[in-house]
Write a protein that holds these residues in place. Structure first.
Motif, short mmCIF file in Angstrom:
data_model
loop_
_atom_site.label_atom_id
_atom_site.label_comp_id
_atom_site.label_asym_id
_atom_site.label_seq_id
_atom_site.Cartn_x
_atom_site.Cartn_y
_atom_site.Cartn_z
N ARG A 173 27.89 19.95 44.69
CA ARG A 173 28.63 19.71 44.50
C ARG A 173 29.52 21.66 45.39
N VAL A 174 30.49 21.19 44.72
CA VAL A 174 31.82 22.10 45.73
C VAL A 174 33.03 23.02 44.06
N HIS A 175 32.46 24.29 43.84
CA HIS A 175 32.84 25.17 42.80
C HIS A 175 33.70 26.52 43.55
N TYR A 176 35.44 25.94 43.16
CA TYR A 176 35.77 27.99 43.74
C TYR A 176 36.28 28.85 42.44
N LEU A 177 36.13 29.19 42.58
CA LEU A 177 35.03 30.82 41.51
C LEU A 177 36.64 31.69 41.42
N ALA A 178 37.45 31.65 40.56
CA ALA A 178 38.31 32.45 41.05
C ALA A 178 38.74 33.80 39.82
N PRO A 179 37.83 35.18 40.12
CA PRO A 179 38.25 35.94 39.13
C PRO A 179 39.26 36.76 39.17
N ARG A 180 39.84 37.63 38.48
CA ARG A 180 41.02 38.20 38.38
C ARG A 180 40.42 40.16 38.62
N ALA A 181 41.60 41.04 38.19
CA ALA A 181 40.83 42.60 39.12
C ALA A 181 39.16 42.61 38.18
N THR A 182 38.48 43.14 38.96
CA THR A 182 37.58 43.22 37.92
C THR A 182 36.93 44.93 38.95
N ARG A 183 35.97 45.49 37.87
CA ARG A 183 35.88 46.42 38.01
C ARG A 183 34.17 47.00 39.01
N THR A 184 35.28 46.94 40.17
CA THR A 184 34.34 47.24 41.42
C THR A 184 34.95 48.25 42.73
N ALA A 185 33.89 48.15 43.52
CA ALA A 185 34.14 49.06 44.46
C ALA A 185 35.27 48.54 45.12
N ALA A 197 48.86 51.08 36.31
CA ALA A 197 50.10 51.14 36.34
C ALA A 197 50.91 49.65 35.46
N LEU A 198 50.44 48.46 35.54
CA LEU A 198 50.76 47.48 36.15
C LEU A 198 50.45 46.97 34.36
N GLY A 199 49.17 47.48 33.77
CA GLY A 199 48.75 47.12 32.51
C GLY A 199 48.08 46.04 32.69
N ASN A 200 47.19 45.73 33.65
CA ASN A 200 46.41 44.55 33.81
C ASN A 200 45.35 44.59 33.38
N ALA A 201 44.80 43.84 33.05
CA ALA A 201 43.81 43.12 32.41
C ALA A 201 42.56 43.89 33.12
N GLY A 222 34.78 21.80 40.90
CA GLY A 222 35.93 22.25 40.48
C GLY A 222 36.45 23.69 40.36
N GLU A 223 37.85 24.29 40.35
CA GLU A 223 37.81 25.33 40.30
C GLU A 223 37.74 26.25 38.47
N ARG A 224 37.31 27.24 38.60
CA ARG A 224 37.50 27.73 37.69
C ARG A 224 37.83 29.20 37.36
N PHE A 225 39.02 29.82 36.91
CA PHE A 225 40.05 31.02 37.35
C PHE A 225 39.17 32.28 35.48
N VAL A 226 39.04 33.04 36.19
CA VAL A 226 38.29 34.03 35.11
C VAL A 226 39.85 34.86 34.09
#
Ligand code: NAP
Length: 270
Positions: A173-185, A197-201, A222-226
């Motif tokens: 099974r082939v998956h693609y996982l797409a996070p948005r901005a995440t609090r990391t280094a 400044a852009l108000g991004n979550a 499949g694909e999963r967008f966060v």
């Protein structure tokens, strides 16, 4: 795919998202093979997790590092591979360091493609197997300030989509996982300031790890967008890119303000 009792290779394991994934996977009963370059940080993480957690300190942007990882993964008989290691170059494109751009492509795109090429023959012979590619919302939306990062993640998404179709009649099974901005280094100070400044979550890494477990639980790849509204923007960008051009044009001055501080030694004053 049943995670309990399966052997999982996780790259980028010591990073913000990687650590959260490692903890969730260990909690779900996976046997782990963790990879990153820093051996001491890997050893600390392995100690926090279940006994028997294995580690490989390797630079997977290099052929020698990939060989080390492939040998360890083959010996461990991995069934799930999570390609999570990544890096991000932020800045105005013409001010970015060409060597850093190349390293970014090598880690974000070449490494997962080449590792998969070597690991796949064993995976297709298992009873069940999974490949997860950790992309980004920026693998679907070209965002100013991140030109080459976006290109590397667009490439990764295309690779994952193609492989999912090519392996549709296999056990993998082939998956693609797409996070948005995440609090990391991964996000340097200018990126953090831009997001504010852009108000991004900005998500906690544990949210991405939760999404990973949901993804692995599915019967089909499949694909999963966060996260909303990024999920919606991805769809709008696919069908109506002019609308997103206009929205991002309105944010360009803000992006320029932070991007021009990212590589001060290469600054081109216009
Ligand atoms: N954070 C976000 O906002 C965000 C958003 C969307 C997508 N993502 C994606 O999520 C993934 C994980 O990101 P993150 O935020 O957790 O990043 P991070 O905190 O910077 O962690 C990066 C991880 O990759 C490892 N790594 C870096 N270069 C390596 C190399 N050459 N060989 C082997 N390992 C290497 C690092 O360990 P060593 O330095 O010890 O090697 C670390 O474990 C990436 O693919 C990123 O593009 C992140």
């Amino acid at each position: 795919m049943r995670i309990e009792g399966s052997t999982v290779l996780l790259t980028g394991a010591t990073g913000g998202i990687g650590q959260a994934m490692a903890h969730r996977l260990a909690g779900a009963g996976a046997r782990l093979l963790l990879c990153a370059r820093d051996a001491a940080r890997l050893a600390d993480l392995a100690e926090e997790l279940s006994p028997g957690t294995q580690t490989v300190a390797a630079d997977i942007a290099s052929a020698a590092g990939r060989t080390m990882l492939i040998e360890a993964a083959t010996a461990a008989a991995v069934e799930v591979v999570i390609h999570n290691a990544g890096t991000q170059e932020f800045g105005l494109f013409q001010e970015q360091d060409p060597a850093a751009l190349q390293r970014q492509f090598e880690l974000n795109l070449c490494a997962p493609v080449l590792l998969t090429r070597e690991l796949l023959p064993a995976l297709v012979r298992r009873d069940a197997a999974a490949l997860v590619f950790v992309g980004s919302a920026f693998g679907s939306i070209g965002h100013p300030g991140f030109a080459a990062y976006c290109a590397s993640k667009f490439g990764l998404r295309g690779f994952a989509e193609t492989l999912r179709r090519e392996l549709a009649d296999s056990v993998v099974r082939v998956h693609y996982l797409a996070p948005r901005a995440t609090r990391t280094a991964l996000n340097g100070p200018q990126v953090v300031a831009l997001n504010q400044a852009l108000g991004n979550a900005i998500d906690a890494p544990q949210r991405v790890a939760d999404e990973l477990l949901r993804l692995l639980d599915r019967d089909r790849g499949g694909e999963r967008f966060v996260g909303w509204p990024e999920k919606l923007f991805v769809r709008i960008n696919a069908v109506w890119p002019r609308l997103v051009d206009a929205a991002l044009a309105g944010k360009l001055a803000t992006v320029r303000r932070y991007a021009s501080q990212a590589n001060p030694e290469r600054r081109i004053d216009s």
